[in-house]
Design an enzyme around this catalytic site. Structure first.
Site, PDB file in Angstrom:
ATOM      1  CB  SER A 147      -3.762  -3.365   3.151  1.00 21.73           C
ATOM      2  OG  SER A 147      -2.648  -2.762   2.563  1.00 21.73           O
ATOM      3  CG  ASP A 160       2.379  -4.584   8.358  1.00 21.79           C
ATOM      4  OD1 ASP A 160       2.951  -4.227   7.321  1.00 21.79           O
ATOM      5  OD2 ASP A 160       1.159  -4.802   8.426  1.00 21.79           O
ATOM      6  CG  HIS A 207       0.614  -5.578   5.085  1.00 27.61           C
ATOM      7  ND1 HIS A 207       0.253  -4.492   5.853  1.00 27.61           N
ATOM      8  CD2 HIS A 207      -0.094  -5.452   3.931  1.00 27.61           C
ATOM      9  CE1 HIS A 207      -0.615  -3.742   5.197  1.00 27.61           C
ATOM     10  NE2 HIS A 207      -0.850  -4.308   4.026  1.00 27.61           N
TER      11      HIS A 207
END
Length: 431
Positions: free
Chosen positions: A189, A369, A402
């Site tokens: 991320s 995601d 995610h």
């Protein structure tokens, strides 16, 4: 102001124009594979399990499982102290000189302990150590000011400063201690975004990286449909931005994010998908701010996961991510017209020159995601040099979200084992 915090919604705030450049991505609808009865059965079973490791530190967990661990304090060039942990070996692969080094970088609102959130035979940090790597864990969301500044100053920076100050400091520390000429880097991320910033802004960084493996890097975010960031997008570059920043003193304690949610005018249940609500997961503080697939949730691991998942988040970094989502671009922090002209010499902040990144890159992405959507991954891949981009890999699970990259029960099989195999092959070719 008090009325705004308790009741007012964003429809009454000034709306930036244009609010959003990219269209919100519509994910592919999938059939739920983990229904409410299954969820309740697993939660009931999990409630009877006592997790001995939930409240233990990374040092305790490592030592008790046969891994050597060291900690280092390193000072950045802008005067902040960072903590790094090193796992040079364990029972399966004892510490020795000459091991290839790898730096793991966490995402926004996490700490480096996120890499041991999964059971010990499934978390990435220990799997890399067992595979013969010199493992380093970087932590940048809890910068400690050391001179002439109160703690709040440590959170006044965005991920841009992390990329140009923290990442080079960590990399140089690893090179000095290990004696290696280059290292591997893995970022999830925002951790992946900081790697891109460092490599784009500091040319010499590319010569210090063997290869970088970016797990849903939060660079291009134009298609996101995550409710929390969508709400934040309406705040940035409005009077509410400074108000919320002062309200939470520049940082968000993700173990109890209710103050932030109230300021953003959203309820916790609005952040939860139907399956998660039925499973009761969104009753757990802060879990609604994380995007994961309930079908990949290891319920017996919840105590440990929750204790390792949430940490302190810098609000400036969240604002920076939200700005990029609104502008559908990966660029410097937008400080509004006057300050942009002073700092950048132009009205709008410049984009990061990703064509300048020459270190080998591998991108990993998940179909569901909500933060880094499939079109976002494609936009990022298009901006990277073909010579640098060595591979783009979709996780072989239609439901992968995610935070599944760090907490999914099958992350070791779906992500970590293929990633380590890529690293091994790369290391063999280099050797």
């Amino acid at each position: 102001m008090k009325l705004f915090v308790s009741t007012q919604r964003f429809s009454l705030l000034p709306n930036p124009s244009p609010f959003r450049v990219c269209e919100k991505y519509q994910p592919i609808l999938i059939n739920e594979t983990n229904g409410p009865i299954t969820c309740l059965e697993e939660l009931t079973s999990a409630s009877k399990v006592q997790d001995q490791d939930a409240d233990k530190s990374i040092i305790q967990i490592s030592v008790e499982n046969g891994y050597e661990i060291q900690s280092y304090k390193v000072t950045t060039s802008d005067g902040y102290i960072l903590t790094m942990f090193r796992i040079p070996g364990g029972f399966k692969s004892p510490a020795r000189n000459g091991k290839p080094s790898v730096l793991l970088l966490h995402g926004w609102g996490n700490s480096c302990e996120i890499w041991i959130a999964l059971p010990n035979d499934k978390n990435l940090a220990f799997m890399l150590a067992d595979a013969g790597y010199d493992v380093w864990l970087g932590a940048f969301e809890a910068r400690l000011a050391w001179t002439g500044c109160v703690i709040k100053c440590a959170f006044s920076i965005s991920f841009h400063e992390i990329g140009i100050y923290d990442i080079p400091t960590m990399v140089d520390q690893i090179l000095m201690v290990s004696g290696n000429d280059k290292i591997f880097v893995i970022g999830h991320s925002m951790g992946g975004a900081t790697i891109l910033v460092a490599a784009a802004e500091i040319p010499t960084m590319n010569q210090k990286i063997n290869a970088a493996f970016l797990l849903e890097p939060a660079a291009q975010l134009g298609g996101l449909y995550d409710p929390a960031i969508l709400a934040t997008m309406r705040v940035v570059n409005t009077p509410a931005e400074d108000f919320i920043y002062e309200l939470v003193r520049g940082r968000i304690q993700m173990r109890n994010p209710r103050l932030l949610l109230t300021a953003l005018g959203i309820q916790l249940y609005e952040l939860c998908e139907p399956t998660a609500v039925r499973c009761g997961l969104c009753d757990l503080t802060g879990l609604g701010l994380r995007n994961f697939n309930p079908a990949q949730m290891n319920y017996t691991n919840l105590p440990r996961m929750l204790s390792k998942l949430n940490d302190i988040g810098s609000l400036r970094s969240l604002f920076h991510l939200s700005q990029n989502a609104r502008s559908c671009s990966f660029r410097y922090y937008d400080r509004e017209t006057a300050e942009n002209l002073r700092r950048y010499g132009q009205v709008n902040p410049p984009r990061y020159n990703l064509s300048a990144v020459t270190a080998p890159l591998y991108l990993f992405w998940g179909e569901q995601d909500a933060i880094v959507t499939p079109p976002d991954v494609q936009r990022l891949a298009n901006e990277l040099s073909p010579a640098a981009l060595r591979g783009v890999f979709r996780v072989n699970d239609d439901t992968f979200n995610h935070y599944d990259f760090v907490v999914a029960r099958d992350a070791n099989v779906l992500v970590y084992k293929p990633l380590i195999e890529l690293m091994n092959n790369f290391e063999e070719r280099v050797s």
